[in-house]
Each structure stands twice: as C-alpha cells, then as structure tokens.
Design a protein around this motif. Structure first.
Motif, short mmCIF file in Angstrom:
data_model
loop_
_atom_site.label_atom_id
_atom_site.label_comp_id
_atom_site.label_asym_id
_atom_site.label_seq_id
_atom_site.Cartn_x
_atom_site.Cartn_y
_atom_site.Cartn_z
N THR A 14 -24.90 58.22 58.43
CA THR A 14 -23.83 57.45 59.02
C THR A 14 -22.97 56.83 57.92
O THR A 14 -23.49 56.27 56.97
CB THR A 14 -24.40 56.34 59.93
N ALA A 16 -19.39 54.46 57.25
CA ALA A 16 -18.31 53.65 57.79
C ALA A 16 -16.99 54.14 57.20
O ALA A 16 -16.87 54.33 56.00
CB ALA A 16 -18.54 52.19 57.43
N SER A 18 -14.09 52.88 56.43
CA SER A 18 -13.30 51.68 56.23
C SER A 18 -11.87 52.05 55.84
O SER A 18 -11.66 53.00 55.10
CB SER A 18 -13.94 50.80 55.15
N THR A 32 -16.98 54.61 62.64
CA THR A 32 -18.19 55.04 61.97
C THR A 32 -18.38 56.52 62.26
O THR A 32 -18.26 56.95 63.41
CB THR A 32 -19.42 54.29 62.51
N SER A 34 -20.92 59.90 61.97
CA SER A 34 -22.30 60.31 61.70
C SER A 34 -22.37 61.83 61.66
O SER A 34 -21.74 62.51 62.46
CB SER A 34 -23.25 59.74 62.75
N ALA A 56 -17.67 60.74 65.44
CA ALA A 56 -17.21 59.43 65.00
C ALA A 56 -17.13 58.52 66.21
O ALA A 56 -16.91 58.98 67.33
CB ALA A 56 -15.85 59.54 64.31
#
Ligand SMILES: [Zn+2]
Length: 83
Positions: A14, A16, A18, A32, A34, A56
């Motif tokens: 996973t 993030a 950002s 997020t 994965s 996501a």
C-alpha cells in the motif's frame, strides 16, 4: 492423489499517493493505492506470478479506482513509488 491447485493473492503493498488529487472529489493527498500480486499455487507453493492487481481508494469520498481509471497523475505517482 488430490492435486491442490489454485490462485491466491500475494502480499499487498500500500502506498499513499500524497500530492495527487482524487479524480472524483478533487481532494489532494487522500488517495491510497494498493498492489497485490496474484500467484498460481500448487500445494500452497506459489509457482507462477499471474499479474498484479492495482487499486486505489480515496480516503475522502471512499471511491475506489481500478487501474483503468487511474489518471496520468496517479500513474506517475505510482511509478515513482513502486518503481
Ligand atoms: Zn475522492
């Protein structure tokens, strides 16, 4: 003899995303992603890697996105993080 054969997902990574805005609600830094690799198993031993599932999710609007729905921004961020 019974042959136990099947597919199983491997480890999920996973990350993030950002700084990437959600294509649905526009919130930044809420996504997020994965990635789960799928393996063909024989007797619970992974013998062949089938491919990777990429998903996501937005933590703000809770919308999920399949790989096909990823924006260029999302793909780029993933590339930087997953290599
Ligand atoms: Zn969203």
């Amino acid at each position: 003899m019974i042959l136990f054969f099947g597919t199983r997902p491997g480890k999920t990574r996973t990350v993030a995303l950002s700084g990437v805005s959600c294509p649905h609600c526009g919130s930044r830094g809420q996504l997020t992603a994965s990635s789960t690799a799928n393996f063909i198993h024989i007797f619970w031993i992974p013998v062949y890697r089938l491919g990777t599932n990429l998903l996501a999710e937005c933590g703000h609007c809770k919308r999920g996105f399949f790989k096909e729905d990823f924006t260029t921004e999302m793909k780029q961020a993933l590339k930087d993080r997953l290599g």
